[in-house]
Design an enzyme around this catalytic site. Structure first.
Site, PDB file in Angstrom:
ATOM      1  N   LYS A  52       0.902  -1.148   0.052  1.00 56.11           N
ATOM      2  CA  LYS A  52       0.220  -0.010  -0.064  1.00 56.11           C
ATOM      3  C   LYS A  52       0.991   1.274  -0.024  1.00 56.11           C
ATOM      4  O   LYS A  52       0.603   2.219  -0.659  1.00 56.11           O
ATOM      5  CB  LYS A  52      -0.959  -0.053   1.283  1.00 56.11           C
ATOM      6  N   GLN A  96      -4.924  -1.834   9.612  1.00 57.20           N
ATOM      7  CA  GLN A  96      -4.516  -3.231   9.085  1.00 57.20           C
ATOM      8  C   GLN A  96      -5.088  -4.247   9.816  1.00 57.20           C
ATOM      9  O   GLN A  96      -4.798  -4.412  11.138  1.00 57.20           O
ATOM     10  CB  GLN A  96      -3.014  -3.243   8.835  1.00 57.20           C
ATOM     11  N   ASP A 119     -11.480   2.284   3.826  1.00 55.59           N
ATOM     12  CA  ASP A 119     -11.685   0.866   3.670  1.00 55.59           C
ATOM     13  C   ASP A 119     -13.399   0.500   3.747  1.00 55.59           C
ATOM     14  O   ASP A 119     -13.484  -0.486   2.987  1.00 55.59           O
ATOM     15  CB  ASP A 119     -11.011   0.000   4.905  1.00 55.59           C
TER      16      ASP A 119
END
Ligand code: NAP
Length: 280
Positions: A52, A96, A119
């Site tokens: 990322k 994460q 997200d």
């Protein structure tokens, strides 16, 4: 023989277009910036974060990483998220996952304010998606929609069968496909005679984390097969949830692993960060 969908190339094109948008935003003093929180030192998570950060760097999105000790307590994690929520220079926040077991992942995810939830995991954004309202669509389902659109694979009126009902892939995908007027069937680990459903699929999307689970005789000739799975096969090589070599003989389109859905997931994350920066 199926057309092999080139997710890597599609993702490259998306990133190229996003780079132009990032340059324009920077010129206006609205530089996009992603904050990533990583708890503990899970090796797979570290690789995902590295990928990322590389994608961000490539298109000019600023990247800030917060690595927390695996024994951190919930109140400290939430304090960090709240600080990032308040910072004007941060466009998006990504936590994460998975988190160590003692932490409440749902509580942590809902602490990220919806405006920075790139997200698409905050319950408010999940609700907006199911109501068909503008929101951050979680990146893997969003990437799959883009693949189908870019390859002009019709969705409307088609039978989409999804294997897997996780919060990050299967469930949001149901909403994405319904919005595109598909007829949707969802299967999971308790589904009996799963092949009866898979054989009916015009579009079969597999996200279960079981190496080469979908065999050739489970697929209708001419179907589109989208493989989300990322597994290590017995030979130690990366493979998906679909027996790619065999299924490509019957499918009309198929995604490979690696090089299919994976790169699109990251491209759509970049898309969501740019969207967050624009709407700030
Ligand atoms: P997950 O949270 O573990 O969920 C797996 C889902 O599959 C569950 O709904 C489970 O059913 C179902 N399932 C498990 N075994 C099954 C079986 N034998 N038959 C039918 N359904 C079964 O997984 P996830 O996070 O969605 O990830 C799935 C896979 O996609 C993993 O390999 C992961 O690494 C990969 N992934 C890839 C990307 C990407 O960007 N390419 C992104 C995310 C995930 P129950 O609900 O009944 O337990």
């Amino acid at each position: 023989m199926a057309v092999i969908i080139d997710g890597k190339e599609l993702a490259r094109k998306i990133r190229e277009n996003l780079k132009e948008e990032v340059d324009e935003l920077k010129a206006k003093g609205m530089a996009p910036r992603l904050a990533v929180i990583l708890v503990g030192d899970d090796s797979a998570s570290k690789i995902y974060v590295k990928n990322k950060s590389k994608a961000c760097e490539e298109i000019g999105i600023e990247f800030e990483e917060f690595i927390l000790d695996e024994n951190i307590q919930m109140d400290e994690l939430k304090k960090l998220i709240n600080n990032l929520n308040a910072r004007k220079d941060i466009s998006g926040i990504l936590l994460q996952c998975p988190l160590p077991k003692h932490l409440d992942v749902n509580d942590a995810l809902k602490t990220i304010i919806p405006e920075k939830d790139v997200d698409g995991f905050n319950p408010l954004n999940v609700g907006k998606l199911s109501l068909g309202q503008d929101t951050f669509v979680s990146c893997t389902p969003f990437g799959i929609v883009k693949i189908l659109e870019e390859y002009n694979i019709p969705i409307q009126g088609k039978h989409v069968v999804i294997l897997g009902r996780s919060n990050i892939v299967g469930k949001p995908l149901i909403q994405c496909m319904l919005q595109k007027n598909a007829t949707v069937t969802v299967c999971h680990s308790k589904t009996e005679n799963i092949e009866e459903y898979t054989k009916q699929a015009d579009i079969l999307i597999v996200a279960i984390g079981k190496p080469k689970f979908v065999k050739k005789d489970m697929v209708k000739p001419g179907a589109t097969v989208i493989d989300v799975g990322i597994n290590r096969g017995e030979d130690g090589k990366l493979c998906g949830d679909v027996d790619f070599e065999a299924v490509q003989d019957v499918a009309s389109y198929i995604t490979p692993v690696p090089g299919g859905v994976g790169p699109m997931t990251i491209a759509m994350l970049m898309n969501n960060i740019v969207k967050a920066a624009k709407e700030k």
